[in-house]
Design an enzyme around this catalytic site. Structure first.
Site, PDB file in Angstrom:
ATOM      1  N   GLU A  17       3.506 -10.943   0.617  1.00 54.73           N
ATOM      2  CA  GLU A  17       2.105 -10.543   0.580  1.00 54.73           C
ATOM      3  C   GLU A  17       1.673 -10.349  -0.874  1.00 54.73           C
ATOM      4  O   GLU A  17       1.876  -9.265  -1.443  1.00 54.73           O
ATOM      5  CB  GLU A  17       1.908  -9.229   1.341  1.00 54.73           C
ATOM      6  CG  GLU A  17       2.248  -9.307   2.812  1.00 54.73           C
ATOM      7  CD  GLU A  17       1.475  -8.267   3.630  1.00 54.73           C
ATOM      8  OE1 GLU A  17       0.897  -8.665   4.638  1.00 54.73           O
ATOM      9  OE2 GLU A  17       1.431  -7.093   3.236  1.00 54.73           O
ATOM     10  N   GLU A  69       0.838  -1.212   0.000  1.00 52.76           N
ATOM     11  CA  GLU A  69       0.000   0.000   0.000  1.00 52.76           C
ATOM     12  C   GLU A  69       0.869   1.256   0.000  1.00 52.76           C
ATOM     13  O   GLU A  69       0.512   2.273  -0.586  1.00 52.76           O
ATOM     14  CB  GLU A  69      -0.953  -0.022   1.205  1.00 52.76           C
ATOM     15  CG  GLU A  69      -2.061  -1.052   0.989  1.00 52.76           C
ATOM     16  CD  GLU A  69      -2.632  -1.655   2.263  1.00 52.76           C
ATOM     17  OE1 GLU A  69      -2.385  -1.119   3.364  1.00 52.76           O
ATOM     18  OE2 GLU A  69      -3.327  -2.688   2.143  1.00 52.76           O
TER      19      GLU A  69
HETATM   20  P1  13P Z   1      -5.469  -8.429   5.061  1.00 54.92           P
HETATM   21  O1  13P Z   1      -5.122  -9.461   6.114  1.00 54.92           O
HETATM   22  O2  13P Z   1      -6.550  -7.486   5.496  1.00 54.92           O
HETATM   23  O3  13P Z   1      -5.702  -9.060   3.728  1.00 54.92           O
HETATM   24  O4  13P Z   1      -4.155  -7.503   4.907  1.00 54.92           O
HETATM   25  C1  13P Z   1      -2.925  -8.088   4.728  1.00 54.92           C
HETATM   26  C2  13P Z   1      -1.881  -7.063   4.872  1.00 54.92           C
HETATM   27  O5  13P Z   1      -1.726  -6.201   4.027  1.00 54.92           O
HETATM   28  C3  13P Z   1      -1.038  -7.104   6.080  1.00 54.92           C
HETATM   29  O6  13P Z   1       0.047  -6.239   5.966  1.00 54.92           O
END
Ligand code: 13P
Length: 250
Positions: A166, A96
């Site tokens: 991720e 992000e």
């Molecule tokens: P979620 O577990 O909400 O999919 O997010 C994962 C994340 O970006 C953890 O850093």
């Protein structure tokens, strides 16, 4: 045997009042785990979270920082400030931040170096988009992200690093990578660490999975041989649900 490390990434959620409510419940739910428990909280919650986590087995982290110690960088927080206040962990290069805040491989590398020089343990995030996965370039992409992030980082430092794989398509979407897909990608990262730093370091480094981890899939994911725990977003916001993830092996 590597320990399991389970970190919550609260992202831009929870005011101090909500932190108090969470910490009234959460510590006693996880006090008997042998897994490492980390909460990565928003900056405004750090002082309170550190205070409430004192005398517990919960470590406190943050979700970003600048790489300079001080200076004219309006709105930023420095690694020195985080070290002074007693923060243990810092997430670096979350997708992000790469996507919405122009984080680059180069700034990620500078932030990793700054974290190590201030005794902060970084959690480096890497991962591919759905398009990259469909085009068959996942391995190439994540290995390249790891290599660029670790430029001029020593083996001694890498042993203290956590890398979270991720996949971007699994973050906040409810779509989890299968345990096999997650393990495969994490194994590629471990192989790359092995070729950069040697097999001993590769066997020591903690490699997490992140992306729609929930109490219902944590056991399957964290039982895979290369997956040493998780970085959990949405499901870390609720004390009972997150405690079930931490206690996945009970
Ligand atoms: P979620 O577990 O909400 O999919 O997010 C994962 C994340 O970006 C953890 O850093």
């Amino acid at each position: 045997m590597r320990k399991k490390v389970i970190a919550g990434n609260w992202k831009m959620n929870k005011s101090p009042a909500e932190v108090e409510a969470f910490m009234k419940e959460f510590p006693k739910l996880v006090e008997n785990t042998k897994n490492e428990v980390i909460l990565c909280v928003p900056f405004v919650d750090v002082a309170l979270a550190l205070e409430l986590a004192k005398d517990t087995n919960i470590k406190i982290g943050v979700q970003n920082m600048h790489f300079k110690d001080s200076g004219a960088y309006t709105g930023e927080v420095s690694p020195k400030m985080l070290e002074d206040i007693g923060v243990d962990y810092v997430i670096i290069g979350h997708s992000e931040r790469r996507e919405y805040f122009n984080e680059t491989d180069d700034s990620v590398n500078q932030k990793l170096k700054a974290a190590f020089s201030h005794h902060l343990n970084p959690i480096l995030c890497v991962g591919e988009t759905l398009e990259q996965r469909e085009n068959g370039i996942t391995k190439e992409w994540i290995v390249d992200q790891v290599k660029k992030a670790l430029a001029d980082i020593t083996a001694e430092q890498v042993e203290k690093l956590i890398i979270a794989y991720e996949p971007i398509w699994a973050i906040g979407t409810g779509k989890t990578a299968t345990a096999e897909e997650a393990n495969e990608a994490i194994h590629w990262i471990r192989e790359e660490i092995g070729s950069l730093y040697g097999e001993e370091v590769a066997q020591k480094i903690i490699l997490q999975y992140g992306g729609s981890v929930k109490s219902s899939n944590a056991n399957e994911l964290f039982s895979m041989p290369d997956i040493d725990g998780g970085l959990v977003g949405g499901a870390s916001l609720e004390a009972v649900e997150f405690s079930k993830i931490v206690n996945y092996d009970k």
